[in-house]
Write an enzyme that holds these catalytic residues in place. Structure first.
Site, PDB file in Angstrom:
ATOM      1  N   CYS A  88       0.836  -1.200   0.000  1.00 56.08           N
ATOM      2  CA  CYS A  88       0.000   0.000   0.000  1.00 56.08           C
ATOM      3  C   CYS A  88       0.874   1.255   0.000  1.00 56.08           C
ATOM      4  O   CYS A  88       1.449   1.591  -1.027  1.00 56.08           O
ATOM      5  CB  CYS A  88      -0.989  -0.040   1.166  1.00 56.08           C
ATOM      6  N   HIS A 178      -3.913  -4.953   0.165  1.00 58.66           N
ATOM      7  CA  HIS A 178      -3.429  -5.505   1.434  1.00 58.66           C
ATOM      8  C   HIS A 178      -3.486  -7.035   1.389  1.00 58.66           C
ATOM      9  O   HIS A 178      -4.562  -7.610   1.514  1.00 58.66           O
ATOM     10  CB  HIS A 178      -4.300  -5.008   2.596  1.00 58.66           C
ATOM     11  N   GLU A 180      -2.698  -8.960   3.684  1.00 58.76           N
ATOM     12  CA  GLU A 180      -3.077  -9.441   5.019  1.00 58.76           C
ATOM     13  C   GLU A 180      -4.554  -9.223   5.332  1.00 58.76           C
ATOM     14  O   GLU A 180      -5.026  -9.596   6.412  1.00 58.76           O
ATOM     15  CB  GLU A 180      -2.203  -8.766   6.081  1.00 58.76           C
TER      16      GLU A 180
END
EC number: 4.1.3.27
Length: 204
Positions: A88, A178, A180
């Site tokens: 990001c 992202h 995650e």
């Protein structure tokens, strides 16, 4: 044992990212993970002697030192020789640090999944094309410097937005989404692929 240094840009997602990496092993060994805030000095990061670096997400713009701290210096001084994954803000900082332009996305996106079209190489090796990826950003790379290849994009109302870049000469890969996030279908695969590249780089 692989020593991974995570540069934390003061983001709530940083430790989710750390958790994803902590679940992985390289050649049967867990990672040695060190997290440092972006207020650390370049020498502090260098002295940790990392085998790999992750640049975390975070608020702000890479042109502002108060937002990114040591991040841009890490990308230009250490990541030339140390495999680095930017996430990001990490992508935005890499593009900016190497001479590109960061602008506003067509609209701010916070917590929506978009399909990602990718080149099937690097961190995307073996991953399904068009996998859903969680986006949390208001900035995008609007002009990517020639030293980077665009490795992934997503369609936003007919406009192709940069979702991944890969440096042509240095071991730097970045994703705008992202990995995650629970919204990302192949996030663990992105992390595994990065570590596979790190292990190969370490042996070379």
């Amino acid at each position: 044992m692989i020593r991974l240094v995570v540069v934390d840009n003061f983001d709530s997602f940083t430790y989710n990212l750390v958790e994803y990496f902590s679940e992985q092993t390289v050649e049967g060994e867990p990672l040695d993970i060190e997290v440092r805030k972006n207020t650390a000095s370049l020498d502090e990061i260098r002295d940790l002697d990392p085998d790999a670096i992750v640049i975390s997400p975070g608020p702000g713009h890479p042109k502002n030192d108060r937002d990114v701290g040591v991040t841009n210096d890490v990308l230009t001084e250490l990541s030339t020789e140390i495999p680095t994954l930017g996430v990001c803000l990490g992508l935005e900082a890499a593009v900016y640090a190497y001479g590109g332009t960061i602008g506003h996305a067509p609209e701010p996106i916070h917590g929506k999944a978009f399909p990602v079209d990718h080149d099937g190489a690097g961190v995307f090796a073996g991953l399904e094309d068009g996998f859903p990826a969680g986006r949390y950003h208001s900035l995008v790379a609007t002009d990517v410097p020639d030293c980077f290849d665009v490795s992934a994009t997503t369609d936003h109302d007919g406009e192709a937005l940069v979702m991944g870049v890969r440096h042509r000469d240095y071991p730097i890969e970045c994703v705008q989404f992202h990995p995650e996030s629970v919204l990302t279908g192949s996030g663990h695969g992105v992390v595994r692929n990065f570590l596979t590249a790190v292990a190969g780089f370490d042996v070379a």
